[in-house]
Design an enzyme around this catalytic site. Structure first.
Site, PDB file in Angstrom:
ATOM      1  N   SER A 221      14.515   3.067  64.323  1.00 24.04           N
ATOM      2  CA  SER A 221      15.157   2.479  65.493  1.00 24.04           C
ATOM      3  C   SER A 221      15.914   1.221  65.077  1.00 24.04           C
ATOM      4  O   SER A 221      16.801   1.292  64.227  1.00 24.04           O
ATOM      5  CB  SER A 221      14.107   2.215  66.573  1.00 24.04           C
ATOM      6  N   GLU A 340      14.940  12.602  71.296  1.00 27.92           N
ATOM      7  CA  GLU A 340      14.934  11.147  71.186  1.00 27.92           C
ATOM      8  C   GLU A 340      14.800  10.431  72.535  1.00 27.92           C
ATOM      9  O   GLU A 340      13.948   9.570  72.727  1.00 27.92           O
ATOM     10  CB  GLU A 340      16.222  10.658  70.514  1.00 27.92           C
ATOM     11  N   HIS A 445      11.477   9.789  70.742  1.00 28.98           N
ATOM     12  CA  HIS A 445      11.758   8.629  69.893  1.00 28.98           C
ATOM     13  C   HIS A 445      10.453   7.971  69.460  1.00 28.98           C
ATOM     14  O   HIS A 445       9.595   7.667  70.290  1.00 28.98           O
ATOM     15  CB  HIS A 445      12.612   7.644  70.689  1.00 28.98           C
TER      16      HIS A 445
END
Length: 533
Positions: A221, A340, A445
């Site tokens: 990220s 995600e 995610h």
């Protein structure tokens, strides 16, 4: 990046909430010290550390890699760490860097400006120098901590040294007020912290049994976006020899003029609006006055903090450098998760009560994709998905994550070895709040991190998932060791660009990893490319 305006103003607060859910010196390298009789003791350039020894790994925590960035050192590049006399206790992690408590006051606890520390996991002592992975945590550049990532599995099974790093966040890490330094040399203090940590690794990691010539920089990220930045930042050159980019939408960057103007506005809002006195004013404010982040940009919008380009630390935006072949030419492992954006949709549901009805779907697309909303709606019709939440998540997953990663892989692979993956365990363990939703989050995610690190806060892996975890640790540690991901228990991982049909990608699945060439088609990357203007 998704073309047109992509505005997700609620994203940073949701990332902050998920962090809570999940988180249940420079110079010539010193000569390697004589072998210690006590494996819990390590001599560094700054002094002696005493850590923890377990059967299959060692752990050294809370190690300062730079001087406390306080007082006159606030809003300046990091200075070398000061030494200490005697043994320093390295059994407990240091405080988190200052961050915005947001909806939960716990984010304001155990934080300090004096936070520039790192943690080191090593395999048991041996005469062999092990390869090293330096891990940069995520959290939208406003939240997070190195302490969440227990890396003992990578150290024990992977036989590598792992370093996890704290760096300045939010306003303290990225305020780009023009009064804080020479022209073009403001902001990006958090990025400079990461560079200081890499220099510390270069100068000290041999004392922990690591090989300073075999350092891989990795992150997820915002941590992955940081890795992208280091691939093009001049002062990062030579500090690592391979890179891992996990779920990093590296297209989101603010330029220096935008960062400076937002910083001027921020300073005025905290009572430091006079340019003549702003620097001293900002450096003497109580820390709590600076917890609220300064916002520069988002996934195509103006809603996150972070590095600014066109500055001395980061002259060029990573996507531009990648396309021009101007990034560091070294092996790259890059990938995303299959679903995600379901995490952010889920957190908005939990935090704000967003129900994602069919009637709301056109407005969601308009708010996110602006004038391209109609074209996106035609490509992601509601009838194709089990719920409007999943339709919306699929569109943003493809436009802001999957196809951005695919383009980065294509650009980089023209000049260097690239290995691409998609994490596709749609039953991946998730924290309890994410298991109570009216829609599944799937392979969302950050959920792949549970297969590499022990982060807790979710059900244990099933036997099949544990096998996948073992294989992923093998692939990642092999890549750290020699720049080629390999696992004796999984299929060979071909280089990206070696198949004219596309990719190939390695699909990471508990029912068996598979080499695939349909990633770009599945995520409609041709459609997203057609919207670029």
């Amino acid at each position: 990046m998704p073309p047109g305006p992509v505005r997700l103003p609620w994203l940073p607060a949701l990332i902050l909430a998920f962090v809570l859910i999940v988180g249940c010196t420079s110079g010539a390298a010193p000569e390697p010290p004589e072998p210690e009789s006590d494996p819990a003791v390590v001599h560094t350039a700054a002094g002696v550390l005493r850590g923890v020894v377990a059967d299959d790994h060692r752990f050294f925590a809370g190690i300062p890699y730079a001087a406390p960035p306080v007082g006159p050192l606030r809003f300046r590049p990091p200075e070398p760490s000061r030494g200490w006399a005697g043994e320093r206790d390295a059994t407990r992690a240091g405080p988190r860097c200052v961050q915005n408590p947001g909806p939960d006051p716990e984010f304001g606890t155990n934080t300090d400006e004096d936070c520039l520390s790192l943690n080191v996991w090593t395999p048991p002592v041996s005469e062999q120098k092990r390869p090293v992975m330096v891990w940069i945590h995520g959290g939208a550049f406003v939240n997070g901590s190195s302490n969440v990532y227990d890396a003992r599995w990578l150290a024990a099974r992977g036989d590598i040294v792992v370093v996890t790093v704290n760096y300045r966040l939010g306003t303290l890490g990225f305020l780009a007020h023009p009064a804080l330094g020479a022209p073009g040399d403001v902001g990006n203090y958090g990025l400079a912290d990461q560079q200081a940590a890499l220099r510390w690794v270069r100068d000290n990691i041999s004392a922990f049994g690591g090989d300073p010539q075999k350092v891989t920089l990795a992150g997820e990220s915002a941590g992955a976006m940081s890795v992208c930045d280091h691939l093009v930042a001049p002062a990062s050159s030579g500090l690592f020899r391979a890179a891992v980019i996990q779920s990093g939408p590296c297209q989101a960057q603010a330029d220096l003029p935008t960062g400076e103007q937002r910083s001027l506005d921020y300073a005025a809002g905290v009572g430091c609006g006079d340019p003549a006195t702003a620097a001293d004013c900002l450096r003497t404010l109580p820390t709590d006055k600076l917890r609220r982040p300064v916002w520069f940009y988002g996934i195509g919008a103006d809603e996150l903090a972070g590095p600014v380009t066109g500055s001395a630390v980061l002259p060029t935006a990573p996507p531009v450098a990648f396309a021009e072949g101007a990034a560091a030419r070294l092996p790259v492992l890059i990938g995303t998760t299959r679903d995600e954006f379901t995490l952010f949709v889920a957190l908005r549901y939990l935090q704000e009560g967003q129900r994602y009805t069919a009637e709301e779907y056109p407005g969601l697309l308009a708010d996110t994709f602006g004038p391209n909303a109609g074209a996106v709606a035609a490509r992601y019709p509601l009838e194709r998905y089990d719920s409007p939440a999943l339709a919306y998540a699929a569109a943003v997953t493809d436009g802001a994550f999957a196809c951005v990663s695919d383009r980065m892989a294509r650009d980089l692979s023209a000049h260097q070895p690239v290995y691409a993956y998609e994490f596709d365990d749609r039953q991946a363990p998730a924290p309890e709040p994410l298991r109570t939703l009216p829609f599944p989050v799937g392979a969302s995610h950050s959920l792949e991190l549970r297969y590499l690190f022990d982060v807790g806060g979710a059900p244990p892996l099933s036997p099949a998932q544990q096998t996948l975890s073992d294989q992923m640790i093998d692939y990642w540690s092999s890549f750290v060791a020699d720049g080629v991901p390999a696992s004796a228990d999984g299929p060979a991982w071909p280089r990206f660009g070696s198949d004219p049909a596309g990719g190939p990608y390695l699909s990471l699945r508990p029912d068996g990893n598979q080499v695939t060439t349909g990633f770009a088609d599945e995520h409609q990357c041709g459609f997203w490319a057609s919207l670029e203007g």
